[in-house]
Write a protein that holds these residues in place. Structure first.
Motif, short mmCIF file in Angstrom:
data_model
loop_
_atom_site.label_atom_id
_atom_site.label_comp_id
_atom_site.label_asym_id
_atom_site.label_seq_id
_atom_site.Cartn_x
_atom_site.Cartn_y
_atom_site.Cartn_z
N ALA A 64 0.84 -1.21 0.00
CA ALA A 64 0.00 0.00 0.00
C ALA A 64 0.88 1.26 0.00
O ALA A 64 0.57 2.24 -0.67
CB ALA A 64 -0.94 -0.01 1.20
N ARG A 65 1.98 1.21 0.76
CA ARG A 65 2.89 2.37 0.76
C ARG A 65 3.57 2.51 -0.60
O ARG A 65 3.77 3.62 -1.10
CB ARG A 65 3.96 2.21 1.85
N LEU A 66 3.93 1.38 -1.20
CA LEU A 66 4.53 1.42 -2.53
C LEU A 66 3.55 2.00 -3.54
O LEU A 66 3.91 2.85 -4.36
CB LEU A 66 4.96 0.01 -2.96
N ALA A 67 2.29 1.56 -3.48
CA ALA A 67 1.27 2.07 -4.41
C ALA A 67 1.08 3.57 -4.23
O ALA A 67 0.93 4.31 -5.21
CB ALA A 67 -0.05 1.33 -4.20
N SER A 68 1.12 4.02 -2.98
CA SER A 68 0.98 5.46 -2.71
C SER A 68 2.15 6.23 -3.29
O SER A 68 1.98 7.32 -3.86
CB SER A 68 0.88 5.68 -1.21
N ALA A 69 3.35 5.68 -3.17
CA ALA A 69 4.54 6.34 -3.71
C ALA A 69 4.51 6.38 -5.23
O ALA A 69 4.86 7.38 -5.86
CB ALA A 69 5.80 5.62 -3.23
N LEU A 70 4.08 5.28 -5.85
CA LEU A 70 4.04 5.22 -7.31
C LEU A 70 2.94 6.08 -7.91
O LEU A 70 3.01 6.44 -9.10
CB LEU A 70 3.85 3.77 -7.76
N ALA A 71 1.94 6.43 -7.12
CA ALA A 71 0.79 7.18 -7.65
C ALA A 71 1.21 8.52 -8.24
O ALA A 71 0.58 9.02 -9.18
CB ALA A 71 -0.25 7.39 -6.55
N GLY A 72 2.27 9.11 -7.69
CA GLY A 72 2.71 10.40 -8.20
C GLY A 72 3.79 10.31 -9.25
O GLY A 72 4.38 11.34 -9.63
N VAL A 73 4.08 9.10 -9.73
CA VAL A 73 5.18 8.91 -10.69
C VAL A 73 4.61 8.59 -12.06
O VAL A 73 3.69 7.78 -12.19
CB VAL A 73 6.09 7.75 -10.23
N GLY A 74 5.14 9.25 -13.06
CA GLY A 74 4.72 8.92 -14.41
C GLY A 74 4.32 10.15 -15.19
O GLY A 74 4.65 11.28 -14.84
N ILE A 75 3.58 9.92 -16.24
CA ILE A 75 3.19 10.99 -17.13
C ILE A 75 2.06 11.80 -16.53
O ILE A 75 1.07 11.24 -16.05
CB ILE A 75 2.78 10.42 -18.50
N LYS A 76 2.21 13.11 -16.55
CA LYS A 76 1.13 13.98 -16.07
C LYS A 76 -0.08 13.84 -16.99
O LYS A 76 0.06 13.56 -18.18
CB LYS A 76 1.59 15.44 -16.06
N PRO A 77 -1.25 14.09 -16.46
CA PRO A 77 -2.44 14.04 -17.33
C PRO A 77 -2.33 15.05 -18.46
O PRO A 77 -1.78 16.14 -18.30
CB PRO A 77 -3.58 14.41 -16.37
N TRP A 78 -2.81 14.68 -19.63
CA TRP A 78 -2.82 15.57 -20.78
C TRP A 78 -3.67 16.79 -20.43
O TRP A 78 -4.83 16.64 -20.00
CB TRP A 78 -3.37 14.83 -21.98
N PRO A 79 -3.14 18.02 -20.59
CA PRO A 79 -3.86 19.20 -20.09
C PRO A 79 -5.12 19.58 -20.87
O PRO A 79 -5.87 20.44 -20.42
CB PRO A 79 -2.80 20.33 -20.22
N TRP A 80 -5.33 18.96 -22.03
CA TRP A 80 -6.47 19.35 -22.85
C TRP A 80 -7.40 18.16 -23.09
O TRP A 80 -7.03 17.01 -22.88
CB TRP A 80 -5.98 19.89 -24.19
#
Length: 477
Positions: A387-403
């Motif tokens: 669960a801690r790993l999932a929480s940490a990974l949640a902020g990693v990766g491609i940002k949502p497309w702004p449009w």
């Protein structure tokens, strides 16, 4: 005398700016001796290649006008006689000198002369002004030019400028300025005369090449080096400065026999084309590029008992809209492991469960150092750890497309001479064109394919707030 006794004021029109690849279309020469015009001559020249539309528009010289003109080899004796024993005078003189020198070289003849650049002369005499192009001189000194961008019209304007400064400045002042204006720049070994002067002051890509002549049609040539610049002229000249002539840089310059370039509309087009060409050619003097085809993301495998508790999912060429539960963008396993190690320290995760440490009996090394919460020592459950790993990974990766959908980016050079339109959706590049009408349509039929280089290039570009004004959201029909 403040000015040399014999001057040959010359202007060359051509099919383009490159002194090797392009050809002369018109020459005009005024021969001046002791302040008097003793010869005035001009001629169209058959270039042996088509005149590009932009050049036709600027100069007014068309393919039809030069169809029956003499080629340079039949004019060479006349040109040589008019220039003999004279100081070669031109505006941005090394440009015109390069065309004349290379034209003689192509017919097996040598040409050389002392050179006086009227751009440098203007800078030396009028340092308070920033602009010293011929248009600026015409406006500033009220010069008469009946045919701008035609060889004789420009030559006559330069003759008026030379006469004007001779009447304004004291002989000793003018003599010092002439001396400065005649100081020859250091010419890079192996490069044709005029190459650096021909480079435009615009953004683009430049290529250092080992062959002095372009390959035969249909053959590709691998560049030694590909670079990018906001000003092609300034950046390439930096390469050939004294500070760069050592080590690997010196080796590159020694091997360089030709410089080519591509003008671009702006930073985004430059970066996109650079990434494409670096992957395509892999120039030996550029930093090696990692293949973008091996890019992957991590997906957590919930409930898995044995390490590692995630899988590596290839994402190169896939549609980001179809991604589910993916985290991060990694070119190689090293990048992923570095991120996981950082998370292990921040969130007291177990390096063994993350696959960073070989399995064994007893607690992991991080738990013994009190940096792991102890899933390996049964101090917490796997579900709590993950669960801690999932929480940490949640902020990693491609940002949502702004449009909500695809966007169109419009770039153009400061003077509007070149523009480019780029189409993007969900961080994927769908196409580029010089006109919006050249982009693919309908948009709904254009597939998205993720490219890690495009994602990073676009992300950096969009991080500059001023660039957002160039983005136009589009609706998919």
């Amino acid at each position: 005398m403040s000015l040399p006794r014999r001057l040959a004021i010359i202007d060359v029109e051509s099919t383009g700016a490159h002194p090797v690849r392009d050809r002369i279309t018109e020459i005009a020469i005024l021969r001046i001796e002791d302040g008097e015009v003793v010869a005035s001559w001009e001629s169209l020249v058959a270039p042996g290649q088509p005149i590009p539309p932009l050049i036709r528009e600027v100069t007014g010289i068309s393919d039809e006008m030069v169809a029956d003109a003499p080629p340079f080899d039949t004019l060479a004796d006349t040109v040589a006689a008019l220039l003999a024993d004279c100081v070669f005078v031109a505006h941005s003189a090394r440009f015109d000198f390069g065309f004349i020198k290379n034209a003689f070289a192509r017919i097996g003849r040598e040409f050389d002369a002392p050179v006086l650049c009227t751009v440098k002369l203007s800078r030396a005499l009028f340092p308070e002004h920033h602009r010293h192009g011929l248009d600026a001189l015409i406006e500033r000194h009220a010069l008469v030019c009946d045919a701008r961008h035609r060889a004789m019209g420009d030559v006559q304007a330069l003759w008026q400028f030379v006469q004007g400064v001779q009447g304004v400045f004291a002989p000793e002042v003018l003599a010092r300025a002439v001396e400065r204006a005649m100081k020859a720049p250091v010419q890079p070994p192996g490069l044709p005369e005029g190459t650096l002067e021909a480079l435009p002051d615009v953004p683009g890509l430049y290529f250092f090449l080992a062959e002095s002549e372009p390959p035969a049609e249909g053959r590709e040539e691998r560049p030694l080096f590909i670079g990018r610049a906001q000003s092609l002229r300034a950046r390439v000249k930096e390469h050939f400065g004294a500070h760069a002539r050592k080590g690997r840089d010196a080796e590159l310059l020694t091997r360089t026999r030709r410089v080519e370039w591509i003008e671009t509309a702006g930073e985004l087009e430059t970066s996109l084309r650079e990434a494409e060409l670096l992957r395509r050619f892999r120039p030996p003097y550029n930093r090696p590029q990692e293949a973008g085809t091996d890019v992957f993301a991590l997906r957590l495998l919930r409930g898995r008992k044995r390490a590692p508790i995630y899988e590596c999912v290839p994402i190169a060429g896939t549609d980001p809209a179809a991604w589910d539960g993916l985290h991060g963008v990694f070119r190689n396993r090293r990048e992923a492991d570095n991120l996981l190690r950082e998370m292990a320290l921040l969130y007291r995760l177990c390096p063994r469960r993350l696959g960073l440490e070989q399995g064994g009996a007893g607690p992991c090394s991080a738990h013994l150092a009190k940096r792991c919460a102890g899933v390996c020592a049964r101090r917490e459950t796997a579900a709590e750890h993950d669960a801690r790993l999932a929480s940490a990974l949640a902020g990693v990766g491609i940002k949502p497309w702004p449009w909500a959908g695809p966007v169109l980016v419009h770039e153009q050079q400061a003077d509007g001479a070149r523009q480019a339109f780029h189409l993007f959706d969900r961080w994927c590049h769908l196409g580029s064109a010089e006109a919006a009408g050249g982009l693919p349509a309908p948009l709904a039929a254009v597939p998205r394919a993720f490219d890690v280089d495009v994602w990073r290039i676009l992300g950096r570009w969009l991080a500059v707030p001023a660039h957002l004004a160039q983005v136009e959201p589009l609706a998919v029909q």
